[in-house]
Design a protein around this motif. Structure first.
Motif, PDB file in Angstrom:
ATOM      1  N   TRP A 118       0.835  -1.198   0.000  1.00 21.05           N
ATOM      2  CA  TRP A 118       0.000   0.000   0.000  1.00 21.05           C
ATOM      3  C   TRP A 118       0.878   1.259   0.000  1.00 21.05           C
ATOM      4  CZ3 TRP A 118      -0.364   3.842   3.783  1.00 21.05           C
ATOM      5  CH2 TRP A 118      -1.376   4.780   3.557  1.00 21.05           C
ATOM      6  N   THR A 119       1.893   1.284   0.838  1.00 19.48           N
ATOM      7  CA  THR A 119       2.791   2.436   0.910  1.00 19.48           C
ATOM      8  C   THR A 119       3.531   2.617  -0.412  1.00 19.48           C
ATOM      9  OG1 THR A 119       3.037   2.071   3.291  1.00 19.48           O
ATOM     10  CG2 THR A 119       4.678   3.475   2.231  1.00 19.48           C
ATOM     11  N   SER A 120       3.943   1.526  -1.019  1.00 17.33           N
ATOM     12  CA  SER A 120       4.660   1.593  -2.298  1.00 17.33           C
ATOM     13  C   SER A 120       3.761   2.089  -3.424  1.00 17.33           C
ATOM     14  CB  SER A 120       5.238   0.216  -2.652  1.00 17.33           C
ATOM     15  OG  SER A 120       6.181  -0.182  -1.682  1.00 17.33           O
ATOM     16  N   VAL A 121       2.522   1.593  -3.459  1.00 16.97           N
ATOM     17  CA  VAL A 121       1.576   2.033  -4.486  1.00 16.97           C
ATOM     18  C   VAL A 121       1.282   3.524  -4.332  1.00 16.97           C
ATOM     19  CG1 VAL A 121      -0.839   1.834  -5.245  1.00 16.97           C
ATOM     20  CG2 VAL A 121       0.543  -0.230  -4.927  1.00 16.97           C
ATOM     21  N   ALA A 122       1.069   3.978  -3.099  1.00 18.78           N
ATOM     22  CA  ALA A 122       0.803   5.398  -2.847  1.00 18.78           C
ATOM     23  C   ALA A 122       1.993   6.251  -3.281  1.00 18.78           C
ATOM     24  CB  ALA A 122       0.474   5.625  -1.371  1.00 18.78           C
ATOM     25  N   TRP A 123       3.199   5.798  -2.963  1.00 17.33           N
ATOM     26  CA  TRP A 123       4.413   6.509  -3.388  1.00 17.33           C
ATOM     27  C   TRP A 123       4.504   6.562  -4.908  1.00 17.33           C
ATOM     28  CZ3 TRP A 123       8.281   3.943  -6.165  1.00 17.33           C
ATOM     29  CH2 TRP A 123       9.414   4.710  -6.458  1.00 17.33           C
ATOM     30  N   ALA A 124       4.280   5.433  -5.574  1.00 18.28           N
ATOM     31  CA  ALA A 124       4.375   5.386  -7.033  1.00 18.28           C
ATOM     32  C   ALA A 124       3.368   6.338  -7.673  1.00 18.28           C
ATOM     33  CB  ALA A 124       4.160   3.954  -7.532  1.00 18.28           C
ATOM     34  N   ASP A 125       2.134   6.298  -7.196  1.00 20.94           N
ATOM     35  CA  ASP A 125       1.101   7.178  -7.753  1.00 20.94           C
ATOM     36  C   ASP A 125       1.467   8.643  -7.539  1.00 20.94           C
ATOM     37  OD1 ASP A 125      -0.255   4.894  -8.505  1.00 20.94           O
ATOM     38  OD2 ASP A 125      -1.848   5.101  -7.015  1.00 20.94           O
ATOM     39  N   MET A 132       3.548  -0.393 -12.180  1.00 20.48           N
ATOM     40  CA  MET A 132       4.285  -1.242 -11.246  1.00 20.48           C
ATOM     41  C   MET A 132       4.165  -2.674 -11.749  1.00 20.48           C
ATOM     42  SD  MET A 132       3.237   0.228  -7.472  1.00 20.48           S
ATOM     43  CE  MET A 132       4.416  -0.799  -6.597  1.00 20.48           C
ATOM     44  N   THR A 133       5.269  -3.401 -11.706  1.00 17.92           N
ATOM     45  CA  THR A 133       5.259  -4.801 -12.114  1.00 17.92           C
ATOM     46  C   THR A 133       5.812  -5.655 -10.978  1.00 17.92           C
ATOM     47  OG1 THR A 133       7.478  -4.721 -13.088  1.00 17.92           O
ATOM     48  CG2 THR A 133       5.611  -4.203 -14.547  1.00 17.92           C
ATOM     49  N   LEU A 134       5.501  -6.931 -11.023  1.00 15.72           N
ATOM     50  CA  LEU A 134       6.026  -7.880 -10.040  1.00 15.72           C
ATOM     51  C   LEU A 134       5.894  -9.278 -10.592  1.00 15.72           C
ATOM     52  CD1 LEU A 134       3.386  -9.434  -8.560  1.00 15.72           C
ATOM     53  CD2 LEU A 134       3.126  -7.157  -7.613  1.00 15.72           C
ATOM     54  N   ASN A 135       6.636 -10.191 -10.006  1.00 13.16           N
ATOM     55  CA  ASN A 135       6.552 -11.613 -10.324  1.00 13.16           C
ATOM     56  C   ASN A 135       6.156 -12.359  -9.067  1.00 13.16           C
ATOM     57  OD1 ASN A 135       7.504 -11.049 -12.898  1.00 13.16           O
ATOM     58  ND2 ASN A 135       9.604 -11.617 -12.420  1.00 13.16           N
ATOM     59  N   MET A 175       2.695  -9.886 -13.116  1.00 17.26           N
ATOM     60  CA  MET A 175       1.548  -9.013 -12.875  1.00 17.26           C
ATOM     61  C   MET A 175       1.960  -7.546 -13.019  1.00 17.26           C
ATOM     62  SD  MET A 175      -0.313 -10.949  -9.661  1.00 17.26           S
ATOM     63  CE  MET A 175      -1.944 -10.282 -10.027  1.00 17.26           C
ATOM     64  N   GLY A 176       1.004  -6.734 -13.408  1.00 17.88           N
ATOM     65  CA  GLY A 176       1.265  -5.316 -13.550  1.00 17.88           C
ATOM     66  C   GLY A 176       0.062  -4.486 -13.157  1.00 17.88           C
ATOM     67  N   ARG A 177       0.340  -3.274 -12.746  1.00 18.17           N
ATOM     68  CA  ARG A 177      -0.700  -2.312 -12.372  1.00 18.17           C
ATOM     69  C   ARG A 177      -0.370  -1.013 -13.089  1.00 18.17           C
ATOM     70  NH1 ARG A 177      -0.833   2.050  -8.951  1.00 18.17           N
ATOM     71  NH2 ARG A 177      -2.829   2.493  -7.963  1.00 18.17           N
ATOM     72  N   PHE A 178      -1.301  -0.541 -13.927  1.00 18.72           N
ATOM     73  CA  PHE A 178      -1.104   0.697 -14.666  1.00 18.72           C
ATOM     74  C   PHE A 178      -1.973   1.777 -14.057  1.00 18.72           C
ATOM     75  CE2 PHE A 178      -1.352   3.691 -18.193  1.00 18.72           C
ATOM     76  CZ  PHE A 178      -0.027   3.731 -18.582  1.00 18.72           C
ATOM     77  N   HIS A 179      -1.369   2.929 -13.779  1.00 22.19           N
ATOM     78  CA  HIS A 179      -2.077   4.068 -13.165  1.00 22.19           C
ATOM     79  C   HIS A 179      -2.087   5.213 -14.169  1.00 22.19           C
ATOM     80  CE1 HIS A 179      -3.394   6.812 -10.045  1.00 22.19           C
ATOM     81  NE2 HIS A 179      -2.449   7.633 -10.393  1.00 22.19           N
TER      82      HIS A 179
END
Length: 180
Positions: A118-125, A132-135, A175-179
């Motif tokens: 959650w903290t990482s996603v908030a920082w990225a946004d 953001m990508t991950l395996n 997996m990936g998340r596009f903002h």
């Protein structure tokens, strides 16, 4: 840099904050222990070992790079997990970071991985990072469901990507998340 954030989950108080150079010794031992506790990660215990000086350099580099984020989770006076977002210096990939996380097995179930994410996603946004990508190992259902709740989608499958202690081959889910 991320200011220290406090959480309480199921009676456990813990904090999430940016890693500091003073964490290097504890991080080296923590990573080694976590690698020996689960097959969900890429390494077996002792592989690709990072010593204290290696963690010091990594923390300094991540702190100086606006496309990187190194977080630690602290509970009961010690580090119990960490995560990193790592970006690329290549212009064609400057819009994205790769996320990775690990938590001591004794501290699973307290939302530590979730709050690092959650903290990482908030920082990225907030930093203008678009992707953001991950395996994740195909058998790690809890992690896959968590990532999906945060908007990550399966982008692909790396077939027979890892061989585990049972001698069998397992797939890696990309997996990936596009903002926007």
């Amino acid at each position: 840099m991320i200011d220290k954030q406090q959480f309480e989950v199921r009676g456990l108080n813990y904090s999430v904050r940016s890693a500091a150079v003073q964490d290097a010794e504890e991080l080296s031992a923590l990573r080694l222990q976590i690698d020996g506790e689960t097959e969900n990660l890429d390494r077996e215990k002792g592989e690709a070992f990072i010593d204290v000086q290696g963690f010091e350099r990594l923390i300094q580099s991540d702190t100086a790079n606006p496309r990187n984020l190194f977080l630690v989770a602290e509970a009961k006076g010690r580090l119990v997990g960490f995560s990193r977002c790592e970006g690329s210096d290549l212009r064609r990939f400057s819009h994205k970071v790769e996320f990775g996380v690990c938590v001591l097995q004794a501290f699973w179930g307290y939302g530590i991985g979730k709050n690092l994410l959650w903290t990482s996603v908030a920082w990225a946004d907030a930093s203008g990072i678009k992707k953001m990508t991950l395996n994740v190992l195909e058998t790690n259902d809890k992690a896959i469901k968590l990532y999906q709740r945060f908007g990550f989608e399966t982008e692909g499958i790396l077939k027979n990507d890892k061989v585990l202690a049972d001698g069998k081959y397992y797939n890696t889910v990309v997996m990936g998340r596009f903002h926007e």
